[in-house]
Design an enzyme around this catalytic site. Structure first.
Site, PDB file in Angstrom:
ATOM      1  N   TYR A  39      41.486  35.292  37.905  1.00  0.00           N
ATOM      2  CA  TYR A  39      41.805  36.670  37.533  1.00  0.00           C
ATOM      3  C   TYR A  39      41.711  36.828  36.019  1.00  0.00           C
ATOM      4  CZ  TYR A  39      43.722  37.076  42.260  1.00  0.00           C
ATOM      5  OH  TYR A  39      43.877  37.084  43.620  1.00  0.00           O
TER       6      TYR A  39
ATOM      7  N   ASN B 259      41.740  46.920  47.362  1.00  0.00           N
ATOM      8  CA  ASN B 259      40.361  46.868  47.839  1.00  0.00           C
ATOM      9  C   ASN B 259      40.186  47.551  49.197  1.00  0.00           C
ATOM     10  OD1 ASN B 259      37.903  46.165  48.780  1.00  0.00           O
ATOM     11  ND2 ASN B 259      38.367  44.011  48.955  1.00  0.00           N
TER      12      ASN B 259
ATOM     13  N   CYS C 106      36.775  38.995  47.592  1.00  0.00           N
ATOM     14  CA  CYS C 106      37.952  38.745  46.755  1.00  0.00           C
ATOM     15  C   CYS C 106      38.506  37.343  46.983  1.00  0.00           C
ATOM     16  CB  CYS C 106      39.031  39.801  46.998  1.00  0.00           C
ATOM     17  SG  CYS C 106      38.901  40.679  48.527  1.00  0.00           S
ATOM     18  N   HIS C 107      38.020  36.664  48.019  1.00  0.00           N
ATOM     19  CA  HIS C 107      38.514  35.311  48.260  1.00  0.00           C
ATOM     20  C   HIS C 107      37.968  34.324  47.238  1.00  0.00           C
ATOM     21  CE1 HIS C 107      34.782  35.908  50.557  1.00  0.00           C
ATOM     22  NE2 HIS C 107      34.524  34.634  50.312  1.00  0.00           N
TER      23      HIS C 107
ATOM     24  N   GLU D  42      32.449  28.325  52.662  1.00  0.00           N
ATOM     25  CA  GLU D  42      31.422  28.499  51.635  1.00  0.00           C
ATOM     26  C   GLU D  42      31.201  27.250  50.789  1.00  0.00           C
ATOM     27  OE1 GLU D  42      31.921  33.298  51.049  1.00  0.00           O
ATOM     28  OE2 GLU D  42      32.446  31.977  49.405  1.00  0.00           O
TER      29      GLU D  42
END
Length: 117
Positions: free
Chosen positions: A36, A57, A65-66, A93
């Site tokens: 952030y 969001n 956002c993850h 991912e």
DNA sequence: ATTTGCTCAGCTC
DNA sequence: GAGCTGAGCAAAT
């Protein structure tokens, strides 16, 4: 944070902030992560505001956002489905989340700041 | 590892 | 306006 509109400088509205945060978030490649703080730095706003923007969001999956976590490596939150879901997305991912922490080698804070500043 | 104080935009009253 | 609430941070303990 300031924006330019009609050749004038004005203070950023909440909408401006959200737009910028979302765009930057979508720049994060799969398998990488930013804090952030890094996003806040590129925009010149407080990290807290970035978190607020992401929490509000409207497109939870389109906006990845993850891939945004605490500067310390801790996971942070993911309101729609909880921390566990966020962890699962990250490991899918290719980000190896160890003990509620994401290792520093996955961070691209520096690249992001360098790119946008 | 946990607590503490700081922060700032939104929400409620 | 005043006061509360966070998907956070950094320093001190």
């Amino acid at each position: 944070m300031l924006v330019i509109e009609d050749s004038r400088i004005r203070k950023a509205t909440w909408n401006d902030i959200r737009e910028c945060v979302y765009i930057i978030t979508q720049l994060i490649p799969i398998g990488r992560v930013v804090s952030y703080k890094a996003i806040a730095k590129t925009l010149g706003i407080s990290p807290r505001s970035v978190a607020i923007a992401l929490s509000k969001n409207e497109k939870p999956i389109v906006i990845p956002c993850h891939r945004v976590v605490h500067a310390s490596g801790k996971i942070g939150g993911y309101t729609p489905h909880g921390q566990e879901f966020k962890k699962r997305l990250l490991s899918i991912e290719g980000v190896d989340v160890k003990d509620h922490r994401v290792p520093k080698e996955y961070f691209m804070d520096n690249e992001l700041v360098e790119l946008l500043l």
